[in-house]
Design an enzyme around this catalytic site. Structure first.
Site, short mmCIF file in Angstrom:
data_model
loop_
_atom_site.label_atom_id
_atom_site.label_comp_id
_atom_site.label_asym_id
_atom_site.label_seq_id
_atom_site.Cartn_x
_atom_site.Cartn_y
_atom_site.Cartn_z
N TYR A 62 -13.61 -1.48 12.20
CA TYR A 62 -13.92 -0.50 11.71
C TYR A 62 -15.62 -0.12 12.03
O TYR A 62 -15.91 0.98 12.06
CB TYR A 62 -13.75 -0.29 10.20
N ASN A 78 -1.92 -10.38 8.56
CA ASN A 78 -3.04 -9.27 8.78
C ASN A 78 -4.27 -9.64 8.24
O ASN A 78 -4.16 -9.96 6.91
CB ASN A 78 -2.40 -8.11 8.45
N GLU A 79 -5.41 -9.80 8.68
CA GLU A 79 -6.65 -9.85 8.14
C GLU A 79 -6.65 -11.33 7.22
O GLU A 79 -6.72 -11.02 6.11
CB GLU A 79 -7.11 -8.82 7.40
N GLU A 124 -5.36 1.71 -1.41
CA GLU A 124 -6.41 0.97 -0.70
C GLU A 124 -7.02 -0.16 -1.43
O GLU A 124 -8.30 0.00 -1.87
CB GLU A 124 -7.54 2.14 -0.30
N GLU A 128 -5.52 -2.10 13.82
CA GLU A 128 -6.21 -0.96 12.91
C GLU A 128 -7.46 -0.55 13.64
O GLU A 128 -8.19 -1.21 14.10
CB GLU A 128 -6.41 -1.41 11.50
N TRP A 131 -5.02 3.42 11.66
CA TRP A 131 -5.13 3.09 10.27
C TRP A 131 -5.41 4.57 9.78
O TRP A 131 -6.64 4.73 9.74
CB TRP A 131 -5.84 1.94 9.81
N GLN A 191 0.92 -1.02 0.06
CA GLN A 191 0.06 -0.04 0.01
C GLN A 191 0.75 1.36 0.05
O GLN A 191 0.40 2.33 -0.25
CB GLN A 191 -0.82 0.12 1.11
#
Length: 444
Positions: free
Chosen positions: A291, A165-166, A404, A348, A397, A20
């Site tokens: 989020y 990550n994720e 993105e 995040e 984040w 990113q």
């Protein structure tokens, strides 16, 4: 602004990821990743955007780390690009790629900041994908070899490691759907990829434990409450299934040693004798990305029986313009702490905004909506701590506006504005707000 009440030693940080921000996609021996290929397929990303240049962090990292020091964080979470250090995914290492991360890690330490290294943030080497990638059981060994290289090279200076990550996004969107690389939309491929990724996690934990004295190891999960779009039996079941695939299919086997019951039968054909013991290895912390909630509905035609749903009551917050749910953050922190019994780090949390909504005017970027969001969500975290949750850190984040993924450059999450044409960095008002929050909280 008042200080937050957090435990002693609480870690304040900022997060980024390699693909990113780094750019330099074909420089100094870096091999292609699945995202380099995916982003070039027409229609897969906004405006056909790629990470070829991104934030040009590969060349501008001293400027970015100076911003990190100015921010006043305790820790910096970043990822190593697997294809930068192993261009073919295995075999000969790339010294220039390893040297780059040496420079970054040394500069982070010189700034008095802890480096938190994530091994995998979605950039599988393309050459491994051509050998089956995550659908090939051998990938667990390939990942262990990569982890060994990283541990031996950087373990003298790095103590905090995340394996993945994720993984839910990388596999669910990349193998059951076409939203992320490698966009396979194949049910069998999804289950294989998910299980093999879990095996890779366990193998990497063992490698890191063996090679890095005093390593503090965890993984990073995207944890979000799942709600049915409407209250029907079918939608309630779809919500349970999505909750399993989105929230539990990695954390449960990695920490508890079992797949969640509602989907365990689907994984049985892929699990061999001894696999769960290989996956469930002792870890030190739980990384939580959050989020907001998600909604779902039953869909018999989809790969897994559900589809993404719509929020039935999308009431926008007056200061933000979006519907937000900080109480869901508190609840998810409580659920994760109770279920997994590990110290939690929020790895995040933040807010994106359309590129046309964030302009540099007079050398300043005003983002009051992001400040309002961050204020509510850090207070929600504070409430979880007051309720007994062992939260030990918070990473925003993100440090920089960046690439993105499928949204390309059309969505800005950074607290530093990046002009992608000139690569000029401009700290936003939220940068100053976060720096002030950190300082005030430290002082108590």
């Amino acid at each position: 602004m008042t200080a937050l009440k957090v435990p002693p030693g609480f870690v304040w940080g900022a997060s980024t990821s390699a693909y990113q921000i780094e750019g330099a996609a074909a420089e100094d021996g870096r091999g292609p990743s699945i995202w380099d290929i995916h982003s070039r397929i027409p229609g897969r990303t906004n405006n056909g955007d790629t990470g070829d240049v991104a934030c040009d962090h590969y060349h501008r990292w001293p400027e970015d780390l100076a911003l990190l020091k100015r921010l006043g964080v305790d820790a910096y979470r970043f990822s190593v690009a697997w294809p930068r250090v192993l261009p073919r995914g295995r075999g000969a290492a790339n010294d220039k790629g390893l040297d780059f991360y040496d420079r970054v890690i040394d500069a982070v330490l010189d700034a008095g900041i802890q480096p938190w290294l994530c091994l995998y943030h979605w950039d599988l080497p393309q050459r491994l994908h051509e050998l089956g990638g995550w659908t090939n059981r051998d990938v667990a060994g390939w990942f262990a070899d990569y982890a060994t290289l990283v541990a031996r090279r950087f373990g003298d200076r790095v103590r905090h490691f995340a394996t993945f990550n994720e993984p839910n996004v990388a596999t669910l969107f990349g193998y059951a759907m076409t939203w992320c690389a490698p966009a396979m939309a194949d049910r069998d491929a999804y289950f294989r990829a998910a299980h093999h990724l879990n095996l890779a996690h366990g193998a990497a934990v063992d490698v890191l434990r063996d090679h890095v004295k005093g390593a503090r190891i965890g993984a990073i999960y995207n944890m979000q409450p799942v709600h049915p779009e409407s209250d029907t039996a079918e939608n309630r079941h779809a919500a349970k299934v999505l909750d399993a695939h989105w929230n539990l299919v990695y954390a449960d086997p990695q920490i508890l040693g079992t797949y969640p019951a509602v989907v365990a039968g689907d994984f049985e054909p892929y699990v061999q004798a001894g696999d769960m013991a290989r996956i469930c290895r002792p870890v030190d912390w739980f990384g939580m990305n959050h989020y907001g909630p998600i909604w779902t509905r039953a869909d018999a035609d989809s790969q897994l029986g559900f589809a993404w749903g719509d929020n039935p009551n999308p009431v926008p917050h007056p200061d933000i313009g979006w519907p937000i749910y900080p109480d869901a953050f508190t609840a998810e922190l409580k659920r994760c702490a109770a279920r997994y019994r590990l110290p939690v780090y929020v790895t995040e949390n933040g807010m994106g905004r359309g590129a046309d909504e964030e302009k540099v005017v007079g050398g300043r970027v005003e983002d009051p909506y992001r400040i309002a969001y961050l204020k509510l969500y850090t207070q929600a975290m504070e409430q979880a701590i007051a309720d007994g949750v062992d939260v030990r850190g918070y990473f925003i984040w993100s440090l920089l506006d960046n690439y993105e993924w499928g949204s390309g450059y059309g969505n800005r999450f950074g607290i530093v504005h990046v002009d992608f044409a000139s690569q000029t960095r401009t700290p936003k008002d939220s940068f100053s707000w976060y720096a002030d929050l950190i300082q005030r909280t430290r002082k108590g």
